[in-house]
Design a protein around this motif. Structure first.
Motif, PDB file in Angstrom:
ATOM      1  N   THR A 270       0.846  -1.192   0.000  1.00 60.65           N
ATOM      2  CA  THR A 270       0.000   0.000   0.000  1.00 60.65           C
ATOM      3  C   THR A 270       0.881   1.241   0.000  1.00 60.65           C
ATOM      4  O   THR A 270       1.864   1.308   0.753  1.00 60.65           O
ATOM      5  CB  THR A 270      -0.918   0.018   1.229  1.00 60.65           C
TER       6      THR A 270
ATOM      7  N   TRP B 260       1.106   5.726  -0.245  1.00 61.96           N
ATOM      8  CA  TRP B 260       0.406   6.995  -0.119  1.00 61.96           C
ATOM      9  C   TRP B 260       1.134   8.047  -0.914  1.00 61.96           C
ATOM     10  O   TRP B 260       2.325   7.982  -1.144  1.00 61.96           O
ATOM     11  CB  TRP B 260       0.188   7.407   1.331  1.00 61.96           C
TER      12      TRP B 260
ATOM     13  N   PRO C 259      -7.053   4.438  -0.492  1.00 62.60           N
ATOM     14  CA  PRO C 259      -5.817   3.636  -0.525  1.00 62.60           C
ATOM     15  C   PRO C 259      -5.295   3.436  -1.943  1.00 62.60           C
ATOM     16  O   PRO C 259      -6.062   3.347  -2.898  1.00 62.60           O
ATOM     17  CB  PRO C 259      -6.246   2.306   0.102  1.00 62.60           C
TER      18      PRO C 259
ATOM     19  N   THR D 114      -2.917   0.797  -3.924  1.00 62.63           N
ATOM     20  CA  THR D 114      -2.287  -0.514  -3.764  1.00 62.63           C
ATOM     21  C   THR D 114      -1.591  -0.935  -5.051  1.00 62.63           C
ATOM     22  O   THR D 114      -2.044  -0.616  -6.146  1.00 62.63           O
ATOM     23  CB  THR D 114      -3.314  -1.589  -3.375  1.00 62.63           C
TER      24      THR D 114
ATOM     25  N   LYS E 186       5.752   3.844  -0.221  1.00 65.57           N
ATOM     26  CA  LYS E 186       5.171   2.634   0.353  1.00 65.57           C
ATOM     27  C   LYS E 186       5.019   2.790   1.857  1.00 65.57           C
ATOM     28  O   LYS E 186       5.907   3.288   2.546  1.00 65.57           O
ATOM     29  CB  LYS E 186       6.046   1.422   0.025  1.00 65.57           C
TER      30      LYS E 186
ATOM     31  N   THR F 105      -1.257   0.847   6.968  1.00 59.78           N
ATOM     32  CA  THR F 105      -2.078   0.501   5.816  1.00 59.78           C
ATOM     33  C   THR F 105      -3.554   0.563   6.175  1.00 59.78           C
ATOM     34  O   THR F 105      -3.947   0.230   7.303  1.00 59.78           O
ATOM     35  CB  THR F 105      -1.742  -0.908   5.298  1.00 59.78           C
TER      36      THR F 105
END
Length: 660
Positions: A422, A424, A443, A445, A507, A513
């Motif tokens: 995941t 950001w 999110p 991914t 990451k 997450t």
């Protein structure tokens, strides 16, 4: 943030017939021992390009693309202009500006709100002042601020160049950027000091898109020029470019207000008309204009500042504005001054996209070909439509052969293991409750989807399918041109999407997450509901026994932990339900652009619960000395106290406790 979701660039899918022939040839080659699957490649040759220069052919092509995009993406109307070699090849309206009145879009009259495309005018104004020697690109922005200062979070100051390349390191946020009524608008000098965002990256190290940074640049234009931002743009850009149907003013002047297209949202088979959006960060997103006026701006930029007998920039300044000044990876497109780069079908483009809650726009220039494209839509389906239009335009007039690797590269499995997870965006919020919207509810991914293939979810409205072409370097396989590079730096993994150079992706560690965080909240919720059910059962038993609900004096001490536990659990369930309803609300002033009274109440309840949880922790030691409590009850109470602590800590992590 909502003013700009500039989208990634685009590429053509291999046709079914070509793929079938490739697969058959590889299969027979393998049987004959003539082809090694680890070396096989196929090259798709695009058809010869169509020459861009025939207005009739261009209109026929665009009619097909635009009609399809409006229908597929539920968009009532759009406006478009195409320019080449200093002249307008086509400007045309499609669909309706007002569905109820049957008013059609006219390219030279219908006004659209353009969101972050506004920033290109702000950056051009800054470059004019640089040209005049009134602004230094490498100076600390605080030099130009008279009534407030940007805090010195890092040793390096934020420069004007950092604002132009989105490398100031500001966090992002939308609180206060829209207000319900035009009369609620504040001046930039009043609004900016009250909404200074946290600095979360050292300046000049990574791109992190910032509406605040653009608004700050517009305020500097006002401070240096001595006139309002709106007046400066009118005098120094709109007038010399003969942009008579354009304005940054809110409300629109009377001469333009009747020409403004409605903005629409679509749902359940119906279109709903949006209200006029009162935008605080005027230089970042308040421009209203027509396709014809925007064609004039594109002509001036492609002619390096010249438009007819007028000039808005000197050639050297315009060249400097359009060249790359920062990139997150030297192999990928980066940031010019205000423009961001894209690489589509082997061509370098510079431009910007923008949106409000009900409009979407895109401006793209091909400097080498002296070609510009502008399009605006009156519904947010324009995000996908503009991406498809740009790719179709490039494929039609500037097609490029594509080489696609068939076999996976050695070591992919190990690289995929490091990449998957995941992520950001650097365009995020870290210091307010809006962190929930940026990080928990949106999110991003990355996962392996086959040998040599990855899928990115959560970036844009559609999944991004990738194939590895070199170690750590991936190309899109879904018909859109883009390159994605993963870069490991020690324990960190960074992702750079080529046609999104205004932000990077990092990451997350497992504890941050959304999957872990949501799972933790659901586990706490299940325990709180269990406590509430036990409280209900207790009360029902008391009623059946016709006992008093108030504990007996002799038993008050042993009953206090139970009542405290029931209170905390009930409060926490109410908080979770309230947060769910608020963050799923369609009201933009519930959480997105304002801290609504309802949100304040929910956060205050969460804070009360957090304080009472301290009492739970204390009582979790006391119950072991109470003879009326059995072992099972004591253990359950300890777990309840632990859940309360975890829940309060999690709310604190997401800044959902009320701290006045």
């Amino acid at each position: 943030m909502w003013f700009c979701h500039p989208h990634q660039g685009l590429a053509r899918h291999m046709s079914f017939m070509v793929r079938s022939l490739v697969v058959l040839s590889l299969w027979f080659g393998f049987l004959l021992g003539c082809v090694s699957p680890t070396e096989a490649q196929t090259v798709e040759r695009s058809s010869p390009p169509t020459s861009l220069g025939d207005p009739q052919e261009l209109e026929t092509f665009l009619n097909g693309v635009m009609t399809r995009q409006l229908a597929d993406n539920h968009i009532p109307g759009a406006t478009i202009s195409i320019i080449k070699d200093g002249r307008i090849l086509l400007d045309k309206g499609y669909g309706y500006a007002d569905i109820q009145q049957g008013q059609k879009v006219q390219a030279d009259r219908t006004v659209f709100r353009l969101g972050s495309v506004s920033k290109l005018f702000t950056w051009t104004a800054i470059m004019q002042l640089v040209e005049e020697g009134k602004v230094d690109l490498h100076a600390d922005v605080n030099i130009y601020l008279k009534t407030f200062r940007i805090p010195a979070t890092y040793s390096q100051p934020i420069t004007i160049e950092n604002l132009l390349t989105h490398t100031a390191g500001f966090e992002d946020g939308t609180i206060g950027q829209l207000v319900p009524q035009i009369q609620d608008l504040e001046s930039l000098g009043t609004w900016l000091p009250k909404h200074i965002p946290a600095r979360i990256f050292p300046p000049g190290t990574v791109t992190a898109y910032s509406d605040y940074g653009a608004a700050l640049a517009g305020y500097i234009v006002k401070q240096v020029s001595g006139m309002s931002f709106e007046r400066y743009i009118e005098q120094h850009l709109f007038q010399p470019l003969d942009m008579r149907q354009s304005t940054f003013r809110q409300p629109l002047p009377d001469a333009l207000s009747g020409q403004l297209s409605h903005g629409y949202t679509y749902g359940n088979g119906t279109y709903r008309t949006g209200s006029f959006e009162a935008i605080e960060t005027v230089p970042a997103g308040a421009l209203s204009s027509t396709a014809t006026d925007m064609a004039h701006f594109m002509i001036a930029q492609l002619q390096l500042g010249g438009f007819g007998h007028a000039r808005i920039l000197e050639e050297t300044t315009a060249r400097e504005m359009q060249q790359q000044h920062f990139t997150n990876d030297f192999r990928l497109p980066g940031m010019a001054y205000g423009f961001y780069e894209q690489q589509i079908d082997g061509q370098r483009l510079i431009g910007h996209s923008g949106d409000t809650t009900v409009f979407y726009s895109l401006l793209m220039l091909l400097p080498a070909s002296h070609v510009g494209l502008f399009v605006a839509f009156n519904s947010h389906g324009g995000s996908t439509a503009s991406q498809n239009l740009l790719q179709a335009f490039m494929d039609h007039y500037y097609p490029a052969p594509q080489t696609t690797s068939i076999a996976p590269l050695a070591g992919f499995s190990e690289r995929a293991r490091q990449i998957e997870g995941t992520y950001w965006s650097t365009r995020r919020n870290e210091t307010s409750y809006q962190k929930v919207g940026y990080d928990l509810l949106s999110p991003i991914t990355v996962s392996a989807s086959g040998s040599g293939h990855l899928v990115i979810k959560g970036v844009g409205s559609q999944d991004i399918n990738l194939v590895e072409v070199q170690p750590w370097i991936f190309q899109r396989t879904d018909g859109l041109s883009d390159t994605v590079i993963f870069q490991s730096s020690g324990t960190e993994m960074n992702m750079f999407i080529g046609n999104r150079p205004y932000q990077a992706y990092q990451k997350r560690v497992w504890a941050e997450t959304p999957a872990f965080q949501v799972g933790l909240l659901l586990l706490c919720l299940a325990l709180f509901l269990g406590v509430d059910l036990s409280a209900l059962a207790y009360l029902l038993r008391a009623i059946r026994r016709k006992a008093r609900l108030k504990p007996r004096v002799g038993a008050s001490r042993s009953e206090l932990p139970r009542w405290l536990g029931w209170t905390v659990s009930t409060l926490n369930v109410i908080v979770l339900i309230g947060l769910f309803l608020l963050f799923s609300s369609n009201d933009p002033y519930a959480v997105q652009f304002a801290m609504s009274p309802a949100l304040v109440v929910v956060m205050m309840l969460a804070s009360v619960s957090a304080l009472l949880t301290l009492g739970l922790v204390f009582c979790s030691f006391l119950v072991w000395r109470m003879p009326s409590w059995n072992q099972r009850q004591r253990l359950f109470f300890v777990f309840q106290a632990l859940a309360g602590v975890v829940f309060s800590m999690d709310l604190s992590f997401w800044h959902l406790l009320w701290l006045p």
